[in-house]
Design an enzyme around this catalytic site. Structure first.
Site, mmCIF file in Angstrom:
data_model
loop_
_atom_site.group_PDB
_atom_site.id
_atom_site.type_symbol
_atom_site.label_atom_id
_atom_site.label_comp_id
_atom_site.label_asym_id
_atom_site.label_seq_id
_atom_site.Cartn_x
_atom_site.Cartn_y
_atom_site.Cartn_z
ATOM 1 N N TRP A 31 -3.457 -9.118 -34.049
ATOM 2 C CA TRP A 31 -1.953 -9.095 -33.367
ATOM 3 C C TRP A 31 -1.497 -10.492 -33.467
ATOM 4 O O TRP A 31 -0.081 -10.714 -33.945
ATOM 5 C CB TRP A 31 -2.268 -8.669 -32.095
ATOM 6 N N HIS B 129 -13.901 -15.523 -34.986
ATOM 7 C CA HIS B 129 -14.602 -15.215 -33.467
ATOM 8 C C HIS B 129 -15.521 -16.038 -33.236
ATOM 9 O O HIS B 129 -16.412 -15.705 -32.166
ATOM 10 C CB HIS B 129 -14.856 -13.695 -33.685
#
Length: 245
Positions: A12, A60
């Site tokens: 996003w 991540h």
């Protein structure tokens, strides 16, 4: 960019930052490389260097595992956190829906590994403790998924200011409209292919309530308090608002 809130969060944000680049700089860089540091062959970093700035690199990884060049070059780091209960629920569904990653037989099995920090990319709480130490660093902007969902226009403005973009109010509103989670989810197959519906599954705040037992709630509450009580990250995450049964 760094994401500790589920696969949807960082994808996003990548879309929002890309839209800011295109809108404010009137340019679009065709970059075929997957932007994640931990994915792809080692030579891809040399290829990425050939693309013109600004370049988006995502990960991540825990703060302590980031390449030292990021800090040496004073790269700007946009970090997004999601409350740990929704992060766990989202990650569980991702594991059980994505064909390329291991699945879990039960939510209980996954929850145990999530709490022990033995899931892919490590412990949520280790991430949180590490990033809380750097929450005020000049080159770090830490946002929460919940705040972006509640007021995306304000999030777009914060991101634009952090990266020294200068969109007009009208441009910021257009970017926020194009990046609403509902719009992004509806277009996910177009933008991300078959993986789109997996990356942008629901995006609901509070979806954890469909999975957590009373005992699991208590364990998560205790772990959060142990790791983050009294910290600036605790205040940002608004745990009492989003994570109380």
């Amino acid at each position: 960019m760094l994401d500790t809130g589920g696969r949807a969060c960082i994808n996003w944000l990548i879309q929002i930052v890309n839209d800011l680049i295109v809108t404010t700089l009137q340019t679009k860089h065709e970059n075929a490389e997957l932007p994640f540091i931990e994915c792809g062959d080692p030579e891809k970093f040399q290829r990425i260097k050939q693309f013109p700035s600004p370049r988006i690199v995502a990960t991540h990884l825990n703060y302590n595992h980031l390449p030292k060049s990021i800090f040496k070059n004073k790269a700007k780091i946009l970090v997004v956190f999601r409350n740990p209960k929704d992060a766990a629920a989202s990650f569980f569904h991702f594991h059980n829906n994505a064909p390329s990653v291991p699945s879990y037989n039960t939510w209980e099995e996954f929850f145990s590994e999530f709490m022990n920090g033995t899931v892919a990319w490590g412990s949520y709480f280790d991430h949180a403790v590490a990033w809380n130490k750097h929450i005020d660093d000049e080159n770090v902007l830490l946002l929460t998924y919940e705040d972006l969902k509640e007021d995306l226009l304000n999030g777009v403005k914060q991101i634009a200011e952090f990266f020294c973009f200068a969109p007009t109010m009208e441009q910021s509103q257009s970017i926020a409209d194009r990046a609403s989670f509902q719009v992004v989810r509806e277009k996910s197959k177009e933008t991300h292919g078959a993986a789109g519906p997996l990356l942008f599954r629901k995006g609901v705040v509070g979806d954890w309530k469909t999975l957590f037992s009373e005992s699991q709630n208590q364990k998560m509450d205790a772990k959060f308090k142990e790791c983050l009580a009294g910290t600036k990250l605790e205040a940002k995450l608004k745990y009492d608002v989003y994570c109380k049964a």
